[in-house]
Design an enzyme around this catalytic site. Structure first.
Site, PDB file in Angstrom:
ATOM      1  N   GLU A 146      24.074  27.986 -38.406  1.00 54.97           N
ATOM      2  CA  GLU A 146      24.792  29.195 -38.006  1.00 54.97           C
ATOM      3  C   GLU A 146      23.845  30.382 -37.861  1.00 54.97           C
ATOM      4  OE1 GLU A 146      28.118  30.310 -40.458  1.00 54.97           O
ATOM      5  OE2 GLU A 146      28.815  31.764 -38.952  1.00 54.97           O
ATOM      6  N   GLU A 240      37.572  32.378 -38.166  1.00 58.14           N
ATOM      7  CA  GLU A 240      37.053  32.794 -39.466  1.00 58.14           C
ATOM      8  C   GLU A 240      37.467  34.239 -39.721  1.00 58.14           C
ATOM      9  OE1 GLU A 240      32.974  31.848 -41.750  1.00 58.14           O
ATOM     10  OE2 GLU A 240      32.715  33.024 -39.940  1.00 58.14           O
TER      11      GLU A 240
HETATM   12 MN    MN Z   1      30.732  32.336 -39.432  1.00 56.44          MN
END
Ligand code: MN
Length: 289
Positions: A146, A240
């Site tokens: 990420e 998210e």
């Molecule tokens: Mn994230």
């Protein structure tokens, strides 16, 4: 394409009650997949999770951010070994749950560094990830790194930096994980990085600029989803969002979740599910133009 939600939308803890709640409510909100944070994999009941996922017909992925004690970029070999051991455990858990993706900040600690990453630190992390990727590949699991903002890692803050790091890892089973919240801080726009990363994009987080309701901040989602469509992206797309209404002690502190941006998880999640599917439907139609 699987549309998912991060489990912390519903619960901050993942013992039986928290896990049950998160899985049932993710399903009720209309998602295909739940992303479970494995901040404490050694105390996570993978068999319970596997059963609940099957009962609710929900796909799964897992994510985490490493800590100072498990940082793969550390100059202390025992810390790197602890990180590698932790990630091996996470890979095994994803396998036991029937998942195929492990993502997040799995290449450094998720924290504010006070100095740039060193060449030795990068090399250490890349070598560990290459070994982990081989293990993951044998189990049919993809690792996605990420790209996060400068306050959460010093290794990669843009998609192009991630590609450079992937070249160092040198393993086809490792891909880039982009997150619109972080892109909104670091990238030039929401479209170009998606095209730059191209077929090495393996995982996506959809987050608003303040991590609250989608559409209530400054993220240019239209451009981001156009990029996904232009690339023919077919991997997971996961919502998210964090609020002080649902708290995980480690994650909430690390991410600086001090404000209450929402208090109704069900409404937030149902809205996000519709928002993401609506955006995907719209950009899919571009192919007909
Ligand atoms: Mn994230």
């Amino acid at each position: 394409m699987l549309i998912g939600a991060h489990a912390l939308v519903f619960s901050g803890s993942f013992e039986q009650a928290g896990l049950t709640k998160a899985i049932e409510k993710t399903k009720q909100a209309g998602f295909d997949l739940i992303e479970i944070p494995l901040m404490d994999p050694y105390h996570f009941d993978r068999m319970l999770a596997a059963r609940l996922l099957k009962d609710n017909d929900l796909a799964v992925s897992a994510s985490l951010g490493l800590s100072a004690g498990t940082d793969l970029t550390s100059d202390d070999p025992s810390v790197v070994a602890a990180g590698e051991r932790l990630l091996e455990e996470c890979i095994d858990i994803v396998h036991a749950m029937g998942g195929s993706n492990l993502c997040g900040v799995i290449y450094s600690a998720m924290k504010k560094y006070m100095a740039p990453a060193t060449l030795a630190g990068r090399a250490s992390s890349a070598q560990a990830l290459s070994r982990l990727a081989s293990r993951a590949e044998d189990l049919g699991i993809r690792l996605s790194l990420e790209v996060v903002n400068r306050y959460e890692t010093n290794v990669m803050n843009t998609g192009r930096q991630a590609l450079e790091f992937l070249d160092q890892v040198g393993h086809t089973n490792v891909s880039v994980h982009l997150d619109t919240y972080h892109m909104n801080i670091e990238e030039s726009d929401q479209y170009t990085p998606v095209l730059d990363v191209g077929d090495r994009l393996g995982y996506v987080h959809i987050g608003e600029s303040h991590r609250g309701y989608l559409g209530s901040g400054t993220v240019d989602f239209g451009s981001f989803f156009r990029g996904l469509a232009r690339n023919g992206y077919d991997g997971p797309v996961v919502f998210e969002s964090f609020s002080s209404a649902v708290v995980n002690e480690d994650l909430s502190r690390m991410l600086g979740i001090w404000r209450n941006l929402w208090d109704d998880s069900d409404d937030l999640a149902a809205h996000a599910n519709q928002f993401i599917r609506g955006q995907l439907r719209a950009v899919e139609s571009i192919g007909l133009h």
